[in-house]
Write an enzyme that holds these catalytic residues in place. Structure first.
Site, mmCIF file in Angstrom:
data_model
loop_
_atom_site.group_PDB
_atom_site.id
_atom_site.type_symbol
_atom_site.label_atom_id
_atom_site.label_comp_id
_atom_site.label_asym_id
_atom_site.label_seq_id
_atom_site.Cartn_x
_atom_site.Cartn_y
_atom_site.Cartn_z
ATOM 1 N N HIS A 179 0.876 -1.170 0.000
ATOM 2 C CA HIS A 179 0.000 0.000 0.000
ATOM 3 C C HIS A 179 0.912 1.218 0.000
ATOM 4 O O HIS A 179 1.711 1.411 0.920
ATOM 5 C CB HIS A 179 -0.905 0.015 1.220
ATOM 6 C CG HIS A 179 -1.735 1.255 1.330
ATOM 7 N ND1 HIS A 179 -2.817 1.502 0.509
ATOM 8 C CD2 HIS A 179 -1.632 2.339 2.152
ATOM 9 C CE1 HIS A 179 -3.355 2.672 0.825
ATOM 10 N NE2 HIS A 179 -2.647 3.201 1.810
ATOM 11 N N ASP A 234 -8.699 6.662 -7.782
ATOM 12 C CA ASP A 234 -9.240 7.668 -8.699
ATOM 13 C C ASP A 234 -8.639 7.599 -10.105
ATOM 14 O O ASP A 234 -8.932 8.466 -10.936
ATOM 15 C CB ASP A 234 -9.061 9.087 -8.157
ATOM 16 C CG ASP A 234 -9.870 9.331 -6.897
ATOM 17 O OD1 ASP A 234 -10.927 8.678 -6.753
ATOM 18 O OD2 ASP A 234 -9.452 10.146 -6.061
ATOM 19 N N SER A 319 6.472 1.327 -14.883
ATOM 20 C CA SER A 319 5.397 0.324 -14.835
ATOM 21 C C SER A 319 4.886 -0.011 -16.227
ATOM 22 O O SER A 319 3.692 0.090 -16.529
ATOM 23 C CB SER A 319 4.246 0.820 -13.951
ATOM 24 O OG SER A 319 4.709 1.092 -12.654
#
Length: 432
Positions: A179, A234, A319
């Site tokens: 997280h 979001d 990523s």
């Protein structure tokens, strides 16, 4: 973008069977100080981009040189059932050469006058605990998961802040769960510098939170697979899968097949900052590498389907574990299809250990971008690298990277024609 750091042959993951480990890492701990590691990596980077055919009055060139220092300290773990330790990161970037008309390489923060800052620095730390072969770390760290990977393509790397659990309780199986609450940019030193995209369509931009779960399992020494899930608050949720298979032919030859796929879907209004509409797409790549002695030949195919580009960035500039994400372009536009041909040469076989060469060519087509549904782009990269093998300066490396990018359709952020050059000198020094 992710500058791919691995060679195709090195993708084979060596691991054991799925038996439980007899002795754990924690049971073999020597202590907090005894297992400590301290290292400093120095990097000098000359970076230039020549923008061809730009409108009159627009900046036609960026060119800067910087010197970066990355210090990392990793303590060992205290002895006992539960081991405790700390990690620390310290970074300093110095501007060696720049100018108001040449700034903008992404190496340094930019002041209100449009000039690059003379220096910038960042520091952070993390606490960690270990039980058996499972480590929990909280604080500032680097990550290399396919759905949350920090970028290291400029003077200093990105960092993330948050929790990360890494478990290796079963041989051949690594599990990750994390997280994260902040992502700091390569060229900035303030907290969460990639936090929220400040876009007119985004209300209340702010901190980006990301949850990640997944892992890698090695069935054999030559066959491994990965599966990851992430959700960035979001923005989007992602699934990622990989299969890597190394097939030895004999002592001098081998094949490596590598398959990667992402499934991305919008999960909030902020995703519109990456594309004018919601994201709902799949991006995959398949590569095959043939190695014979000093030579490696690679072919790769990549395509994107669905709505929108394959988007990343707020979840880490690295990523994008796709074969055709290279020096300048990612070839990740909506509906784009791309092919790559690559050649690597390791001069160790010819009596010059440490010297290597690489060249590749990627062509993309059918990109759905503003003004056309058949956008085309191509890129050619050439690289030479030499690493000293012995002596007082052992591991000192010199690298030259040149990239040529062209697109008559402005597929890559409207930049139609770019010549790029990077000169990189690195010296990693292990102190402890």
């Amino acid at each position: 973008m992710r500058v791919m750091k691995w060679s195709m042959i090195a993708l084979a993951v060596a691991a054991g069977t799925s038996q439980m480990a007899i002795a754990s890492s924690q049971s073999e701990s020597k202590g907090f100080i005894e297992d400590s590691q301290l290292s400093v990596k120095t990097r000098m980077l000359y970076f230039s981009r020549d923008f061809r055919n730009v409108p009159s009055g627009d900046q036609s060139r960026v060119e800067e040189t910087g010197l970066g220092f990355l210090g990392t300290y990793e303590s060992g773990f205290t002895q006992g059932t539960v081991g405790f330790g700390v990690d620390a990161i310290g970074m300093l970037g110095l501007k060696l050469d720049s100018g108001k008309g040449r700034a903008g390489t992404g190496q340094f923060p930019t002041g209100s006058d449009g000039r690059s800052e003379d220096s910038f620095s960042e520091g952070g730390g993390a606490i960690k605990l270990r039980v058996s072969d499972t480590v929990l770390k909280y604080g500032t760290q680097f990550t290399a998961m396919p759905v949350l990977a920090t970028d290291d393509s400029r003077l200093l790397p990105e960092t993330v802040e948050g929790f990360l659990v890494t478990s290796n309780e079963i041989k051949g199986l690594e599990l990750n769960a994390g997280h994260f609450t902040a992502l700091n940019a390569q060229s900035q030193s303030y907290h969460d510098s990639i936090g929220g995209l400040n876009d007119d369509r985004v209300k209340n931009p702010g901190l980006t939170k990301a949850d990640v779960f997944g892992g890698t399992y090695s069935f054999t020494d030559t066959l491994s697979t990965s599966l990851y899930y992430s959700k960035v608050e979001d923005y989007w949720r992602k699934y990622y899968a990989n299969v890597n298979w190394a097939l030895p032919i004999n002592d001098d030859q081998g094949l490596v097949f590598d398959f990667n796929i992402y499934d991305t879907k919008s999960d909030g209004d902020r995703a519109r900052a990456f594309d004018g509409d919601k994201l709902d797409n799949r991006a995959f790549s398949l590569s095959a590498a043939y190695n014979i002695g000093a030579h490696t030949f690679t072919l790769a195919h990549q395509r994107v389907s669905g709505d929108g580009d394959y988007a990343y960035g707020v979840d880490g500039g690295g990523s994008i574990f796709l074969a055709n994400s290279i020096a300048r372009s990612d070839f990740n536009a909506e509906d784009e299809k791309s092919w790559q041909a690559r050649y690597d040469l390791n001069m160790a076989s010819y009596g010059v250990p440490g010297l290597s060469f690489m060249t590749r060519y990627v062509r993309g087509s059918d990109a759905n971008v503003e003004g056309t549904t058949n956008g085309k782009e191509w890129e050619r990269d050439i690289e030479a690298k030499y690493v000293l093998q012995e002596g007082a300066a052992k591991d000192l490396s010199f690298r030259v990277r040149q990239a040529t990018y062209r697109s008559g359709d402005g597929v890559y952020y409207g930049s139609p024609s770019i010549d790029e050059l990077r000169l990189i000198v690195e010296y990693p020094l292990s102190i402890l």
